[in-house]
Design an enzyme around this catalytic site. Structure first.
Site, mmCIF file in Angstrom:
data_model
loop_
_atom_site.group_PDB
_atom_site.id
_atom_site.type_symbol
_atom_site.label_atom_id
_atom_site.label_comp_id
_atom_site.label_asym_id
_atom_site.label_seq_id
_atom_site.Cartn_x
_atom_site.Cartn_y
_atom_site.Cartn_z
ATOM 1 N N ASP A 1 0.831 -1.214 0.000
ATOM 2 C CA ASP A 1 0.000 0.000 0.000
ATOM 3 C C ASP A 1 0.866 1.265 0.000
ATOM 4 O O ASP A 1 0.499 2.280 -0.609
ATOM 5 C CB ASP A 1 -0.903 0.050 1.251
ATOM 6 C CG ASP A 1 -2.016 -0.982 1.204
ATOM 7 O OD1 ASP A 1 -2.218 -1.600 0.145
ATOM 8 O OD2 ASP A 1 -2.676 -1.168 2.250
ATOM 9 N N THR B 1 -6.092 8.315 6.307
ATOM 10 C CA THR B 1 -7.093 8.506 7.363
ATOM 11 C C THR B 1 -6.629 9.514 8.425
ATOM 12 O O THR B 1 -5.474 9.509 8.841
ATOM 13 C CB THR B 1 -7.393 7.152 8.044
ATOM 14 O OG1 THR B 1 -7.794 6.231 7.029
ATOM 15 C CG2 THR B 1 -8.478 7.270 9.093
ATOM 16 N N SER C 1 -14.178 7.311 6.458
ATOM 17 C CA SER C 1 -14.886 6.972 5.220
ATOM 18 C C SER C 1 -14.932 8.180 4.284
ATOM 19 O O SER C 1 -14.821 8.043 3.065
ATOM 20 C CB SER C 1 -16.314 6.525 5.543
ATOM 21 O OG SER C 1 -16.291 5.418 6.414
ATOM 22 N N THR D 1 -1.077 1.951 9.300
ATOM 23 C CA THR D 1 -0.407 0.654 9.469
ATOM 24 C C THR D 1 1.070 0.805 9.091
ATOM 25 O O THR D 1 1.381 1.433 8.067
ATOM 26 C CB THR D 1 -1.079 -0.416 8.589
ATOM 27 O OG1 THR D 1 -2.481 -0.419 8.861
ATOM 28 C CG2 THR D 1 -0.503 -1.803 8.867
ATOM 29 N N LYS E 1 -9.663 17.370 -6.984
ATOM 30 C CA LYS E 1 -8.531 17.793 -7.816
ATOM 31 C C LYS E 1 -7.522 18.641 -7.046
ATOM 32 O O LYS E 1 -6.570 19.166 -7.632
ATOM 33 C CB LYS E 1 -9.034 18.553 -9.041
ATOM 34 C CG LYS E 1 -9.766 17.640 -10.002
ATOM 35 C CD LYS E 1 -10.075 18.324 -11.299
ATOM 36 C CE LYS E 1 -10.616 17.286 -12.271
ATOM 37 N NZ LYS E 1 -11.283 17.873 -13.414
ATOM 38 N N THR F 1 -14.693 0.636 4.812
ATOM 39 C CA THR F 1 -15.550 -0.322 5.539
ATOM 40 C C THR F 1 -16.425 -1.086 4.547
ATOM 41 O O THR F 1 -16.590 -0.672 3.395
ATOM 42 C CB THR F 1 -16.492 0.414 6.527
ATOM 43 O OG1 THR F 1 -17.408 1.213 5.763
ATOM 44 C CG2 THR F 1 -15.724 1.285 7.501
HETATM 45 C C1 LIG Z 1 -6.203 -1.372 12.376
HETATM 46 C C2 LIG Z 1 -6.475 -0.354 11.322
HETATM 47 C C3 LIG Z 1 -5.535 -0.143 10.322
HETATM 48 C C4 LIG Z 1 -5.713 0.883 9.402
HETATM 49 N N1 LIG Z 1 -4.712 1.176 8.506
HETATM 50 C C5 LIG Z 1 -4.820 2.304 7.761
HETATM 51 C C6 LIG Z 1 -3.721 2.720 6.946
HETATM 52 O O1 LIG Z 1 -2.669 2.068 6.875
HETATM 53 N N2 LIG Z 1 -3.844 3.896 6.268
HETATM 54 C C7 LIG Z 1 -4.981 4.637 6.298
HETATM 55 O O2 LIG Z 1 -5.037 5.680 5.663
HETATM 56 N N3 LIG Z 1 -6.044 4.247 7.048
HETATM 57 C C8 LIG Z 1 -5.989 3.106 7.782
HETATM 58 N N4 LIG Z 1 -7.056 2.708 8.548
HETATM 59 C C9 LIG Z 1 -8.263 3.499 8.532
HETATM 60 C C10 LIG Z 1 -9.468 2.787 7.953
HETATM 61 O O3 LIG Z 1 -9.402 2.703 6.556
HETATM 62 C C11 LIG Z 1 -10.712 3.529 8.472
HETATM 63 O O4 LIG Z 1 -10.822 3.185 9.845
HETATM 64 C C12 LIG Z 1 -11.970 3.157 7.737
HETATM 65 O O5 LIG Z 1 -11.915 3.639 6.415
HETATM 66 C C13 LIG Z 1 -13.215 3.708 8.426
HETATM 67 O O6 LIG Z 1 -13.063 5.037 8.829
HETATM 68 P P1 LIG Z 1 -13.452 5.431 10.347
HETATM 69 O O7 LIG Z 1 -12.755 4.495 11.242
HETATM 70 O O8 LIG Z 1 -13.184 6.874 10.508
HETATM 71 O O9 LIG Z 1 -14.986 5.145 10.448
HETATM 72 P P2 LIG Z 1 -16.171 6.148 10.040
HETATM 73 O O10 LIG Z 1 -15.951 6.657 8.668
HETATM 74 O O11 LIG Z 1 -16.372 7.106 11.136
HETATM 75 O O12 LIG Z 1 -17.400 5.146 10.007
HETATM 76 C C14 LIG Z 1 -18.130 4.736 11.157
HETATM 77 C C15 LIG Z 1 -19.274 3.854 10.694
HETATM 78 O O13 LIG Z 1 -20.140 4.592 9.815
HETATM 79 C C16 LIG Z 1 -20.283 3.887 8.592
HETATM 80 N N5 LIG Z 1 -20.391 4.841 7.490
HETATM 81 C C17 LIG Z 1 -19.637 5.933 7.248
HETATM 82 N N6 LIG Z 1 -20.040 6.553 6.126
HETATM 83 C C18 LIG Z 1 -21.061 5.813 5.628
HETATM 84 C C19 LIG Z 1 -21.898 5.935 4.490
HETATM 85 N N7 LIG Z 1 -21.752 6.936 3.620
HETATM 86 N N8 LIG Z 1 -22.877 4.996 4.313
HETATM 87 C C20 LIG Z 1 -23.038 3.986 5.196
HETATM 88 N N9 LIG Z 1 -22.277 3.828 6.295
HETATM 89 C C21 LIG Z 1 -21.290 4.731 6.503
HETATM 90 C C22 LIG Z 1 -19.022 3.052 8.466
HETATM 91 O O14 LIG Z 1 -19.198 1.952 7.587
HETATM 92 C C23 LIG Z 1 -18.794 2.627 9.905
HETATM 93 O O15 LIG Z 1 -19.610 1.526 10.188
HETATM 94 C C24 LIG Z 1 -6.899 1.658 9.436
HETATM 95 C C25 LIG Z 1 -7.873 1.388 10.397
HETATM 96 C C26 LIG Z 1 -7.683 0.403 11.329
HETATM 97 C C27 LIG Z 1 -8.734 0.167 12.374
#
Ligand SMILES: Cc1cc2nc3c(=O)[nH]c(=O)nc-3n(C[C@H](O)[C@H](O)[C@H](O)COP(=O)(O)OP(=O)(O)OC[C@H]3O[C@@H](n4cnc5c(N)ncnc54)[C@H](O)[C@@H]3O)c2cc1C
Length: 379
Positions: free
Chosen positions: A91, A123, A129, A155, A176, A364
């Site tokens: 990645d 993130t 998200s 990570t 953009k 997610t």
């Molecule tokens: C152990 C771990 C490793 C990771 N590694 C990396 C990494 O290397 N680099 C990096 O950049 N990120 C990393 N992440 C981040 C990861 O990609 C995000 O945690 C993930 O994308 C969700 O974002 P959030 O945790 O802010 O949840 P949120 O976006 O706050 O979401 C909370 C809940 O709301 C739901 N939700 C949000 N928006 C919508 C929507 N539009 N429709 C329906 N449901 C929705 C989600 O599905 C979830 O159930 C990591 C996360 C973890 C836990």
């Protein structure tokens, strides 16, 4: 469906042996101690497996996405955390390979094959998200950029030698206005917060990163200003295929454990494997895992063929189907083993905790369904 050539078969045999003999025996310990397995990183490096996707001219083996997914699958069967190290490496490395200048690639890529670690940082605490709501900003000042902001959950974050970092250079332009940078360890203004204490995948490191007037030379910009979002989406697509492969491996590992236990465990005078209730569970676990595997291989093949129209939907589908399958299969595998499945003497409770993460990261499974529906409904 899959025909491998002699070289690919040899690589997978080597990985299988290494996973069984070296990685499996460490899996419970790195989980328990939440220890980053530097010995496994060394093992990958010595066996040319730290960056299989990297072209040979940069020190890799030029593996296809399909082969890389199969490598991840083999490792995840015994230790998902160890597979995650390879995924995070890819990645972090792929944004530079896909979008970097020749100079940047020649300067940074060979190090990734030689043991230097990479990470991918998009993130932020307020931008998960909704990645485009990120607050990190980069402003150009002569021959360098000054970057302010923070990332979380990254990570490999605090152990990475190079971080592919996404930030706005022009927030008004949204999609953009995003730009990617290769940030090197030791950059002035880069500091680290906590490494997270996690439910699962405890052998991998997830860090907070802080950028306080961080200086990054212009030469470390990945592509042009404004090309960051396209680069990020491409890296997320590949990452979803890798996560799917990891989920398939995890599910298969859980099935292998459950089958072996069910054949030995005797209740009511015969092995529980002879009970139809157990057989039905095992059959569902096997069928769903095989279906997830085929979706994953298909997504990898689209990546290999560069079928851009199919890639986002195929990678998203593979990721949510495979990780939902891994969650269900590992949970059912614990059930097959009864009380023993719940105990740390066996690997299944760890596998169940590890599976949960794959439903969350790299987008997610709710977001994966949105991506799939968007592709389906596209005019
Ligand atoms: C152990 C771990 C490793 C990771 N590694 C990396 C990494 O290397 N680099 C990096 O950049 N990120 C990393 N992440 C981040 C990861 O990609 C995000 O945690 C993930 O994308 C969700 O974002 P959030 O945790 O802010 O949840 P949120 O976006 O706050 O979401 C909370 C809940 O709301 C739901 N939700 C949000 N928006 C919508 C929507 N539009 N429709 C329906 N449901 C929705 C989600 O599905 C979830 O159930 C990591 C996360 C973890 C836990």
């Amino acid at each position: 469906m899959i025909e491998l050539n002699e070289e690919q078969r040899m690589i997978l045999d080597t990985v299988r042996g290494m996973a069984r003999e070296k990685i499996r025996p460490r899996a419970a310990e790195i989980d328990e101690k939440q220890e980053f397995p530097w010995d496994t990183v060394k093992l990958y490096t010595e066996n040319g497996l730290l960056t299989p996707l990297l072209p040979e001219k940069y020190g890799g083996i030029g593996a296809e996405y399909l082969l890389f997914c199969m490598i991840i699958e083999e490792i995840a069967k015994v230790c998902a955390s160890s597979a995650l190290i390879l995924i995070a490496q890819a990645d972090g490395m792929l944004p530079i390979l896909m979008g970097g200048s020749d100079e940047l690639k020649e300067r940074l890529l060979p190090g990734f094959a030689a043991g230097r670690l990479a990470a991918f940082a998009a993130t932020e605490p307020g931008a998960g998200s909704d990645a485009l709501s990120m607050k990190t900003r980069a402003a150009r000042e002569g021959d360098h950029y000054v970057i302010n902001g923070q990332k979380c959950f990254t990570t490999n974050g605090s152990v990475a030698d190079v971080i592919s970092l996404y930030t706005y250079t022009d927030p008004e332009r949204k999609f953009k206005g995003l730009t990617a940078f290769a940030v090197e360890k030791g950059s002035k203004g880069l500091s680290y917060g906590k490494n997270e204490n996690k439910m699962g995948m405890r052998g991998s490191i997830n860090s907070e990163l802080f950028f306080d007037d961080m200086i990054v030379p212009v030469e470390n910009r990945i592509g042009e200003e404004g090309e960051g979002a396209v680069n990020m989406m491409a890296a997320l697509n590949t990452s979803r295929a890798f996560a799917a492969a990891q989920a398939v491996g995890l599910a298969q590992g859980a099935i292998d454990e459950a089958v072996s236990y069910a054949k030995q465990r005797v209740q009511f005078g015969r092995p529980i494997a002879r009970l139809q209730g157990i057989q039905f569970m095992l059959a569902d676990m096997a069928a769903n895992t095989e279906a997830a595997r085929l979706l994953t291989y298909q997504a990898a093949k689209y990546l290999d063929r560069g079928e851009h129209r199919r890639i986002p939907g195929a990678c998203a589908m593979a990721k949510f189907i495979a990780s939902d399958t891994a969650m269900k299969v590992t949970t059912d595998a614990v059930q097959v083993m009864g009380g023993s499945g719940y105990m740390k003497d066996f690997p299944l409770e760890r596998m169940m905790r590890d599976a949960k993460l794959i439903q969350i990261y790299t987008g997610t499974n709710q977001i994966m369904r949105l991506v799939t529906a968007r592709e389906l409904l596209k005019e």
